[in-house]
Write an enzyme that holds these catalytic residues in place. Sequence first.
Site, PDB file in Angstrom:
ATOM      1  N   LYS A  53      47.030   8.535  24.182  1.00 31.82           N
ATOM      2  CA  LYS A  53      46.298   8.390  25.443  1.00 31.82           C
ATOM      3  C   LYS A  53      44.898   9.011  25.418  1.00 31.82           C
ATOM      4  O   LYS A  53      44.022   8.605  26.178  1.00 31.82           O
ATOM      5  CB  LYS A  53      47.103   8.994  26.586  1.00 31.82           C
ATOM      6  N   SER A  70      53.958   6.122  19.511  1.00 26.36           N
ATOM      7  CA  SER A  70      52.845   6.345  20.433  1.00 26.36           C
ATOM      8  C   SER A  70      52.723   7.761  20.963  1.00 26.36           C
ATOM      9  O   SER A  70      51.653   8.168  21.413  1.00 26.36           O
ATOM     10  CB  SER A  70      52.944   5.371  21.614  1.00 26.36           C
TER      11      SER A  70
END
Length: 403
Positions: free
Chosen positions: A51, A303
């Site tokens: 992110k 991720s």
Amino acid sequence: MIRLEDIKAAHERVLKVAVKTPFSYAPKLSEASGYEVYLKKENLQTTGSFKIRGAFNKIASLGDEERKKGVVAASAGNHAQGVALAAKQFGIPATIVMPETTPLTKVDGVKSYGAEVVLSGSNYDEAYAYAVKFAKEKGRVFVHPFADEQVIAGQGTIALEIFDKCERPDAILVPVGGGGLISGIAVAVKAISPATKVIGVAAAGAPAMKLSFDAKKPIDTTSVRTIADGIAVRDTSPTTLEYILRYVDDMLLVDDEEIANAILYLLEKQKLVVEGAGAVGVAALIHDKLGLPKGAKVVSILSGGNIDVTMLSVIIEKGLLKSYRKMKLVVTLVDKPGSLMHLTEILKDAQANIVHIGYDRTSLDLKFGDAYVSIGLETKGKTHQEEIKKALLEHGFRFEEEH
């Protein structure tokens, strides 16, 4: 719509704060799945998640006057830390709105980067609504976690790093929640290697994007429930769906049981701590969901790694039970001196290690003079557990196995 040039420009920016995370061949996972598997380890990113890429690119693209006013974001975890760190790099104020139920460790993690945390709402959607209102009232820039082209371009930089290490993979598995990550990656992949399949993997408990992909139109869900909190998105973003319908080849679902298996597999076999959202691609691999030709070269993006330690302990405990390395028994015995010692002697002879024991003589289900002994045992597999149960039966003990 963003282009490959936008993603390349974003890459130059984000490397000022993000790192080029490791990319490596996974031999055990390759053997287990039948594919040639590689892992892109964004769980080892600066903030423990990809992110930071999108958040930094968004803030870097703002004008000086916009940045001075500060930024606002809504998040329960990874996006919050990404925005907070990016704002710190530019020396600008950041306010992160988090649900009131957010664990203290996540709140402290955001505060450690210097951001102000506001707790509002009982879930993400309520926190999001408050954050949008707050940003408008204060004249600040709202940094959306996925429905923003600069954020999407930042996330797409992962694809550039994959192609630096792996020429022409057959498929790339991408976790899907709101769709920002897969949108950016798909744009880059189809520009560099059109034959490479981009496959999204979503949680069955948060299927909005999968339903929308199949229907070719936005479909929202009424609720979400999954251990993959990083992709637990209720509503579909038209912005990211447009990218997905144009560039993504397929969309798969994995359930919480499969996600938990993948988290444990990565912990044991790859020595990697990965959160639920980051493990969905591996879940699809080990549960044979892809339908690709065997031997295909497949990249799975891990991720993020910001998993709550309480959740991790539950996954480990259940995994040990499922793999017959632990068992739980409730044994009924006569409540008199020596009975418990006799039971433990049998277990010792069977080479079962007692890790927990409880004694209950007051349950209403018991006959007077009996007691329940709950025992947790470390065992060496299914055969060993059958031997333990057989030994107890031969010595006249009544018991039930807990699952």
